[in-house]
Design an enzyme around this catalytic site. Structure first.
Site, PDB file in Angstrom:
ATOM      1  CG  ASP A 180      -1.988   7.778   5.703  1.00  0.00           C
ATOM      2  OD1 ASP A 180      -1.858   7.636   4.473  1.00  0.00           O
ATOM      3  OD2 ASP A 180      -1.380   8.650   6.359  1.00  0.00           O
ATOM      4  CG  HIS A 211      -1.436   7.698  -0.177  1.00  0.00           C
ATOM      5  ND1 HIS A 211      -0.507   8.665  -0.425  1.00  0.00           N
ATOM      6  CD2 HIS A 211      -1.588   7.648   1.183  1.00  0.00           C
ATOM      7  CE1 HIS A 211      -0.109   9.199   0.727  1.00  0.00           C
ATOM      8  NE2 HIS A 211      -0.729   8.595   1.714  1.00  0.00           N
ATOM      9  CG  HIS A 248       1.978   4.771   7.932  1.00  0.00           C
ATOM     10  ND1 HIS A 248       0.816   4.639   7.208  1.00  0.00           N
ATOM     11  CD2 HIS A 248       2.539   5.928   7.530  1.00  0.00           C
ATOM     12  CE1 HIS A 248       0.685   5.683   6.416  1.00  0.00           C
ATOM     13  NE2 HIS A 248       1.717   6.485   6.582  1.00  0.00           N
ATOM     14  CG  HIS A 258      -3.545  12.011   4.271  1.00  0.00           C
ATOM     15  ND1 HIS A 258      -3.619  11.717   2.921  1.00  0.00           N
ATOM     16  CD2 HIS A 258      -2.463  11.355   4.736  1.00  0.00           C
ATOM     17  CE1 HIS A 258      -2.620  10.923   2.603  1.00  0.00           C
ATOM     18  NE2 HIS A 258      -1.887  10.690   3.680  1.00  0.00           N
TER      19      HIS A 258
HETATM   20 ZN   LIG Z   1      -0.639   9.061   3.728  1.00  0.00          ZN
END
Ligand SMILES: [Zn+2]
Length: 309
Positions: A257, A91, A280, A253
């Protein structure tokens, strides 16, 4: 044609940038639960973003090759000493890259960047308070030349060349699909700029499923998580008393990311990012796949002073 300068879109910032002054904050790490003091400091041109663990005296550059864990957050570690970790960098990295900060020294006295409100908005606020300084060094970006794709089941992440050759920045598109009715299917696309990041992504908070919270805690994760720094979803319900900040906060969001994870390329990317249910792990695998293929990308440094035609 090669070598022909093209001005098809507004030019990106030509000069490297850093912070005008140091600025700091204190907060709790989402997974470690540790109280950490964070300080963002100016850095010299060409340094990139480097995390400094002031409690161990060790530095960890914010580069994709230093990513050691992607289970719930992007965790960097010193390759020569994996115990020196810097967790949940995404973030903060998203805010730095979207606001065009190339060089910064990030000091922290613990193993994880503070969660603050679970979004990038507090980091945008800190950068705005510190101010931005242009530096006397041209910025290099990475232009995608050939499509690169990674997948895991029906989830995928892909980088493609820009639709219009020479177009700066990233066109981004993401879709998600969750069984929880409160999330469901959501899709979002935008051209990433400082303005679109501020308006469309920065305030979107991290989220988790209520059914996973107990399991995460038992695994030693989410120790600092609360309704103050994460959206918690229980089937069709959002448990946060204040509800959502935007109806599609979840997809926003996930794109935030991705901005943070892709910032670990070490330079701004120019091209298109397309993803479905990526996270991720896939975002990191995508950068590793990109840089493993020398024909898939090219460094581009625009001359700050235009030469006579
Ligand atoms: Zn995040």
């Amino acid at each position: 044609m090669d070598g022909m300068p093209q001005t098809l879109a507004p030019s990106p910032a030509l000069w490297q940038r850093t912070l005008k002054a140091p600025i700091g904050c204190v907060g709790v790490g989402l997974h470690s639960g540790r109280r950490v003091s964070l300080k963002l400091c100016p850095a010299e041109p060409g340094q990139g973003i480097v995390f400094h663990r002031t409690d161990t005296g060790r530095a960890v550059p914010a580069r994709f090759g230093n990513v050691m864990d992607t289970r719930l957050a992007t965790v960097l570690a010193d390759p020569s000493d994996p115990a020196v970790r810097v967790g949940t960098v995404e973030h903060l990295m998203a805010a730095l890259s979207a606001l065009g900060i190339d060089n910064a020294r990030i000091e922290l006295d613990g193993p994880e960047v503070p969660a603050l409100d679970g979004s990038s908005a507090p980091f945008v606020f800190l950068i705005d308070c510190a101010g931005v300084q242009e530096q006397a060094a041209p910025r290099t970006s990475i232009a995608i030349r050939r499509a690169v794709r990674v997948s895991d089941g029906d989830a995928f992440a892909e980088l493609r060349p820009a639709a219009v050759r020479g177009m700066p920045g990233l066109e981004m598109a993401i879709s998600i699909d969750f069984a929880a009715p409160a999330i469901g299917r959501q899709a979002l696309s935008l051209h990433l700029t400082a303005e679109t990041f501020r308006r469309d992504l920065a305030r979107a908070r991290t989220f988790t499923l209520a059914e996973d919270v107990a399991q995460l805690r038992a695994a030693g994760l989410a120790q600092g998580g609360s309704l103050d720094n994460a959206v918690v979803v229980d089937a069709a319900r959002v448990l946060n008393p204040g509800g959502l900040r935007m109806q599609d906060e979840f997809a926003r969001h996930k794109l935030l990311d991705a901005v943070g994870d892709l910032a670990l390329a070490g330079a701004p990317l120019a091209g298109r990012f397309i993803a479905h249910r990526s996270g991720h792990a896939l975002n990191n695998r995508l950068l590793r796949a990109l840089f493993a293929d020398a024909a898939a990308w090219r460094e581009v440094t625009e001359a700050p002073v235009s030469a006579a035609a």
